[in-house]
Scaffold this motif. Structure first.
Motif, PDB file in Angstrom:
ATOM      1  N   UNK A 288       0.764  -1.230  -0.042  1.00  0.00           N
ATOM      2  CA  UNK A 288       0.199  -0.088   0.087  1.00  0.00           C
ATOM      3  C   UNK A 288       1.052   1.130  -0.034  1.00  0.00           C
ATOM      4  N   UNK A 289       1.898   1.365   0.729  1.00  0.00           N
ATOM      5  CA  UNK A 289       2.562   2.326   0.863  1.00  0.00           C
ATOM      6  C   UNK A 289       3.419   2.418  -0.576  1.00  0.00           C
ATOM      7  N   UNK A 290       3.980   1.524  -1.068  1.00  0.00           N
ATOM      8  CA  UNK A 290       4.822   1.482  -2.178  1.00  0.00           C
ATOM      9  C   UNK A 290       3.852   2.097  -3.467  1.00  0.00           C
ATOM     10  N   UNK A 291       2.699   1.542  -3.600  1.00  0.00           N
ATOM     11  CA  UNK A 291       1.806   1.969  -4.568  1.00  0.00           C
ATOM     12  C   UNK A 291       1.267   3.225  -4.508  1.00  0.00           C
ATOM     13  N   UNK A 292       1.443   3.999  -3.093  1.00  0.00           N
ATOM     14  CA  UNK A 292       0.729   5.005  -3.226  1.00  0.00           C
ATOM     15  C   UNK A 292       1.673   6.093  -3.608  1.00  0.00           C
ATOM     16  N   UNK A 293       3.055   5.868  -3.200  1.00  0.00           N
ATOM     17  CA  UNK A 293       4.163   6.604  -3.380  1.00  0.00           C
ATOM     18  C   UNK A 293       4.263   6.692  -5.048  1.00  0.00           C
ATOM     19  N   UNK A 294       4.419   5.471  -5.698  1.00  0.00           N
ATOM     20  CA  UNK A 294       4.450   5.489  -7.270  1.00  0.00           C
ATOM     21  C   UNK A 294       3.429   6.021  -7.816  1.00  0.00           C
TER      22      UNK A 294
END
Length: 491
Positions: A288-294
């Protein structure tokens, strides 16, 4: 770093599975500890305490919840993302180093004193390295008790306990059950390992949702080295070089877990085998954190929306992958597989696969320090680079172990003749697990960026930091290549 109380309370109130493994909830009215997403009734705020690790919760006198199984959650994503000493220590503990070498061995690998390492883990995790390892042993013991017919003394030995008494006491404290009670709870019988038979252990590997298996399993299957790896019956299978002997892993994606079947020559290797399989599939990531950043980048947002939860395919053996990376320099995926297969046949250790077609362990660095020239087709320069890397790995000049210092490893790799930026970044991504590794000159990365209309890749990629390794997966996926898709049939 431990989250503040208000964040923890909110995560428990919403049963947010994203926080499973990041902290644990102790309930003073019941004496149990849970994962944040536990489905049981939420206790009153004043009955909740929060702990940075399962070991810290157990040290505070709490036992594991039998409903949510907090010992089976994904690991904290911090230990993959971070590169500091505490993170390195946690990766080594997860690989079973304390069980094999003690806390002295852990400290020696990190280059610190035992007292310094203990202070670091106590400050951040509320538990000493030994307590963290003891909690891990209890989890390993529970798996063996509930999935095998090993006699209880052998379970204790395999899980890393030094005595039957410590085994009994730790299991009782962790689960409020005796080993015999846990054994009685197993769902189905399993055969006991015999001297002429590998121990079989079947278990579920948890992950944080979302999880898109297409690129990680597709990559592993498309680049599989014959005799060492295969795709069979919907699962990626490979041989494992473990501390006490060879093993085999079969990993199949499911909706809410990865189904793992391990065959081990020695049950003491269960903990490192599980850890290496989890690391291979990047199962402890926070998608979730990775996808939100990208997704904050308009160029990547459509790809992230189309395939949330992509993971970075890593490796079960850092040295093996580095050697394979050299074989893949400036050649196709098929050619790299062919080169690797020749080395395997010449220098790999033969093994007997109990259920499939795997025949060898990948050669060690030591075995490749002085190979015959005809073992590797291609230019003399690539052969020299392979031998130079093998010697650097064998001598310890380059350290790619789970507890390696990433900056030191990068520097050491870059100093070797024939190792350029592409190889350094690919090894950093796959062997070292660096989430910000970025092979900017990789042909697939460049073409993927062009497909997305990115003209100045170096400048544009700065907005993806510190998760450029995940951005790489989306750039590769912008192209039509077998690494981006699950195999449709056995190969």
């Amino acid at each position: 770093m431990m989250l503040d109380r208000e964040t923890c309370l909110a995560a428990v109130a919403s049963r947010d599975a994203r926080f499973d493994g990041s902290f644990y909830t102790g309930v003073t009215s019941t004496g149990i500890y849970c994962r944040p997403s536990c489905p049981a009734r939420t206790p009153a705020h004043h009955h909740m305490t929060f702990h940075p690790s399962a070991a810290a919760a157990q040290a505070a006198g709490f036992r594991a919840c039998k409903r949510c199984r907090p010992d089976a959650v994904p690991g904290s994503p911090d230990w993959d993302v971070r590169a500091d000493t505490t993170a390195r220590a946690m990766r080594l503990i997860g690989d079973g180093v304390v069980d094999r070498e003690g806390v002295d061995g852990l400290a020696s690998r990190l280059g610190y004193s035992v007292r310094q390492v203990q202070r670091l883990t106590l400050d951040e995790l509320g538990a000493s390295p030994l307590a963290l390892a003891r909690t891990q042993r209890a989890h390993t013991a529970r798996i063996l008790l509930q999935t095998t017919d090993l006699p209880l003394p052998e379970v204790a030995f395999a899980a890393g306990f030094g005595s039957i008494r410590s085994f009994n006491d730790t299991v009782r404290a962790a689960y409020a059950s005796t080993p015999s009670t846990l054994r009685a709870q197993r769902r189905s019988p399993h055969a006991t390992a015999r001297p002429d038979r590998l121990l079989e252990v079947s278990l579920r590997l948890a992950f944080r949702r979302p999880f898109d298996p297409s690129n990680v399993f597709g990559h592993l299957a498309a680049t599989a080295v014959p005799s060492v790896e295969e795709w069979r019956d919907g699962a990626y299978r490979r041989t494992l070089r473990l501390p006490h002997g060879p093993g085999f892993a079969s990993l199949a994606p499911r909706d809410d877990h990865v189904a793992a079947t391990l065959h081990l020559a020695d049950p003491r290797d269960l903990t490192p085998a599980i850890g290496r399989c989890r690391r291979l599939l990047d199962l402890d990531a926070d998608p979730v954190a990775v996808d939100a950043a990208l997704a904050s980048d308009p160029a990547l947002a459509p790809l992230v929306e189309a395939a949330p939860g992509r993971r970075v395919p890593r490796t079960v053996d850092g040295e093996e992958f580095a050697l394979r990376a050299v074989l893949g320099q400036q050649v196709s995926t098929a050619a790299a597989r062919t080169h690797a297969a020749r080395l395997v046949q010449a220098y790999g250790v033969p093994v007997t696969d109990p259920v499939g077609g795997l025949t060898h362990l990948f050669p060690t660095a030591e075995a490749l320090t002085n190979p015959a020239r005809d073992a590797l087709a291609g230019p003399d320069s690539r052969f020299a680079t392979l031998v130079g890397l093998a010697r650097a790995l064998d001598s310890g000049v380059v350290d790619l172990s789970p507890g390696a210092d990433r900056d030191a490893a990068r520097t050491a790799l870059a100093s070797l003749r024939g190792i350029g930026p592409w190889t350094v970044e690919i090894v950093a991504m796959r062997s070292l697990g660096d989430p910000d590794a970025f092979p900017a000159r990789d042909l697939g990365v460049v073409k993927g960026a062009e497909r997305l209309g990115i003209t100045d890749l170096d400048a544009h990629a700065t907005r993806w930091r510190p998760r450029r390794a995940y951005a790489t997966q989306h750039l590769w996926a912008a192209l039509d290549h077998p690494i981006n898709h699950l195999p449709q049939e056995d190969s």
